[in-house]
Write a protein that holds these residues in place. Structure first.
Motif, short mmCIF file in Angstrom:
data_model
loop_
_atom_site.label_atom_id
_atom_site.label_comp_id
_atom_site.label_asym_id
_atom_site.label_seq_id
_atom_site.Cartn_x
_atom_site.Cartn_y
_atom_site.Cartn_z
N LEU A 1 0.82 -1.22 0.00
CA LEU A 1 0.00 0.00 0.00
C LEU A 1 0.85 1.26 0.00
O LEU A 1 0.44 2.31 -0.50
N SER A 2 2.07 1.16 0.53
CA SER A 2 2.97 2.34 0.58
C SER A 2 3.57 2.67 -0.79
O SER A 2 4.16 3.72 -0.97
N ASP A 3 3.41 1.79 -1.76
CA ASP A 3 3.97 2.00 -3.11
C ASP A 3 3.00 2.88 -3.90
O ASP A 3 1.88 2.46 -4.21
N ASN A 4 3.45 4.08 -4.21
CA ASN A 4 2.53 5.04 -4.84
C ASN A 4 2.48 4.97 -6.36
O ASN A 4 1.93 5.85 -7.00
N ARG A 5 3.03 3.92 -6.94
CA ARG A 5 2.97 3.84 -8.41
C ARG A 5 1.52 3.73 -8.89
O ARG A 5 1.21 4.07 -10.02
N MET A 6 0.67 3.18 -8.01
CA MET A 6 -0.77 3.13 -8.33
C MET A 6 -1.54 3.49 -7.06
O MET A 6 -1.04 3.25 -5.95
N PRO A 7 -2.73 4.07 -7.21
CA PRO A 7 -3.46 4.51 -6.01
C PRO A 7 -3.96 3.32 -5.19
O PRO A 7 -4.25 2.25 -5.74
N THR A 8 -4.03 3.52 -3.89
CA THR A 8 -4.69 2.55 -3.02
C THR A 8 -6.20 2.77 -3.18
O THR A 8 -6.67 3.90 -3.19
N LEU A 9 -6.94 1.67 -3.32
CA LEU A 9 -8.38 1.76 -3.56
C LEU A 9 -9.15 1.16 -2.39
O LEU A 9 -8.68 0.21 -1.75
N MET A 10 -10.31 1.68 -2.13
CA MET A 10 -11.19 1.19 -1.06
C MET A 10 -10.44 1.07 0.27
O MET A 10 -10.69 0.13 1.05
N GLY A 11 -9.47 1.93 0.48
CA GLY A 11 -8.80 2.00 1.78
C GLY A 11 -7.63 1.06 1.95
O GLY A 11 -6.62 1.42 2.53
N LYS A 12 -7.72 -0.17 1.43
CA LYS A 12 -6.63 -1.12 1.73
C LYS A 12 -6.34 -2.12 0.61
O LYS A 12 -5.85 -3.22 0.88
N TYR A 13 -6.64 -1.72 -0.62
CA TYR A 13 -6.36 -2.62 -1.74
C TYR A 13 -5.64 -1.87 -2.86
O TYR A 13 -5.76 -0.66 -2.98
N LYS A 14 -4.93 -2.62 -3.66
CA LYS A 14 -4.38 -2.05 -4.89
C LYS A 14 -5.27 -2.50 -6.06
O LYS A 14 -5.70 -1.69 -6.86
N VAL A 15 -5.52 -3.80 -6.15
CA VAL A 15 -6.44 -4.31 -7.18
C VAL A 15 -7.52 -5.08 -6.42
O VAL A 15 -7.39 -6.29 -6.17
N PRO A 16 -8.58 -4.38 -6.00
CA PRO A 16 -9.53 -5.01 -5.07
C PRO A 16 -10.02 -6.39 -5.51
O PRO A 16 -10.06 -7.32 -4.69
N HIS A 17 -10.36 -6.57 -6.81
CA HIS A 17 -10.94 -7.86 -7.19
C HIS A 17 -9.90 -8.96 -7.29
O HIS A 17 -10.25 -10.14 -7.37
N PHE A 18 -8.63 -8.59 -7.29
CA PHE A 18 -7.55 -9.59 -7.17
C PHE A 18 -7.20 -9.83 -5.70
O PHE A 18 -7.13 -10.96 -5.24
N ASP A 19 -6.97 -8.73 -4.99
CA ASP A 19 -6.38 -8.82 -3.65
C ASP A 19 -7.23 -9.65 -2.70
O ASP A 19 -6.71 -10.45 -1.92
#
Ligand SMILES: NC(=O)c1ccc[n+]([C@@H]2O[C@H](COP(=O)([O-])OP(=O)(O)OC[C@H]3O[C@@H](n4cnc5c(N)ncnc54)[C@H](OP(=O)(O)O)[C@@H]3O)[C@@H](O)[C@H]2O)c1
Length: 316
Positions: free
Chosen positions: A125-143
């Motif tokens: 989540l600390s990696d800002n190359r892509m936004p954090t979504l829904m508070g705690k996911y990078k790719v919600p439907h994967f994660d």
């Protein structure tokens, strides 16, 4: 003759589960029989499955008790969640947990969990190359699917974690097909640069799942990824050009642009494609084509899928 082993299939009226149902029905000597699970046994799709001679039972992923009844007596269970129905990773986690517990309680001997990577292992989540979504996911439907792997493994269930791939059918049903640009040329838009995207005919996922069940214990405790081909968007555009008989060019956009397209799930998919682009070796490496073909000898290439489905791709 030995009694056939029942495979309970979640999502039997859908793409992945439906493929597995049809695969089992057409492989009469494999020793399996299907129990199709649906919320609505009266739907046209459910009736269609019953008409093929399949046992069809009602259960809801939101009702663990109904899942227990549906899994009772089954040898195998194909477990799945449908993110796109509710867009809630938390709900996927709860639904996965319910399936795992139902499989445990009923003594299922082989579970296949249809999963995807928890991308936060590569992009914290600390990696800002892509936004954090829904508070705690990078790719919600994967994660959430990847996080849910532990729901199966921590119960000690005999599980195969099945990593699926981008359905080429998204070109038909998910609005991802080529669209006419301002210059009149058809354009196929993806944000993956020159990297390869593992893709598959949705129907082939279920065939691979049957291949896993047919291998007995071989794939228990393992993760296996399936794909029909790893193709760049340029290669996909060239195949589309050939199949459709008109020029389709690759419209390469950035993940930032894709995230901004505004449709429901655009940010999630923008991050997904960026993960694919930035971690191509991980993503493709986890989806071995030879292994996929060994599980499903009829595995389609993109050209083969196109020759069967080109007429179904809406050309706007
Ligand atoms: N599109 C892609 O490229 C792609 C690639 C890899 C993975 N995936 C993943 O695939 C998943 C969806 O699978 P799919 O494409 O096979 O689904 P689908 O074709 O959209 O069909 C959804 C299935 O899920 C069942 N279902 C949904 N909610 C349920 C509930 N509460 N209780 C019982 N059954 C329920 C539906 O059954 P009834 O309606 O009959 O009850 C239906 O059979 C998603 O989570 C997605 O992230 C998609």
């Amino acid at each position: 003759m030995a009694e056939k082993k029942i495979v309970a299939v979640v999502g039997a009226t859908g793409a992945q589960g439906g493929g597995l149902v049809r695969a089992i029905l057409s492989d009469k000597n494999a020793g399996f029989t299907v129990r199709a699970i649906t919320r609505d046994v009266q739907s046209d799709k459910a009736k269609g499955l019953a008409a093929l001679g399949t046992e069809v039972v009602a259960a809801d992923l939101d009702s663990p008790e109904s899942l227990k009844k549906a899994f009772a007596g089954a040898y195998g269970a194909f477990c799945l969640t449908n993110f796109w129905e509710h867009f809630s990773p938390e709900k996927e986690l709860v639904q996965a947990k319910g399936q795992a517990q139902a499989a445990k309680d009923t003594g299922v001997q082989h579970v296949i969990w249809s999963t995807l990577e928890d991308t936060r292992k590569w992009v914290p989540l600390s990696d800002n190359r892509m936004p954090t979504l829904m508070g705690k996911y990078k790719v919600p439907h994967f994660d959430a699917k990847g996080e849910a792997d532990a729901e199966f493994t921590k119960l000690g269930l005999p599980t195969t974690l099945l990593l699926t791939s981008f359905y080429w059918d998204n070109l038909i049903h998910f609005g991802m097909g080529p669209k006419k640009g301002p210059d009149g040329t058809m354009a196929f838009t993806l944000p993956i640069g020159d990297k390869k995207l593992p893709g598959i005919a949705a129907e082939d996922i279920g065939k691979c799942a049957l291949g896993i069940f047919k291998k007995g214990r071989e794939y228990i405790g393992r993760t296996v990824g399936v794909a029909g081909e790893h193709l760049t968007a340029t290669q996909m555009a060239a195949a589309l050009t050939k199949a459709l008989g008109q020029t389709v060019r690759y419209n390469a956009v950035t993940p930032e642009m894709y995230r901004g397209f505004g449709f429901a799930g655009a940010e999630d998919l923008g991050n997904m494609f960026q993960f694919n682009r930035d971690f191509e070796a991980v993503f493709c490496g986890a989806r071995n084509l030879d292994v996929s073909r060994s599980l499903n000898p009829a595995l389609q290439t993109f050209d083969q899928w196109l020759s069967r489905n080109k007429g179904r791709i809406p050309l706007e």
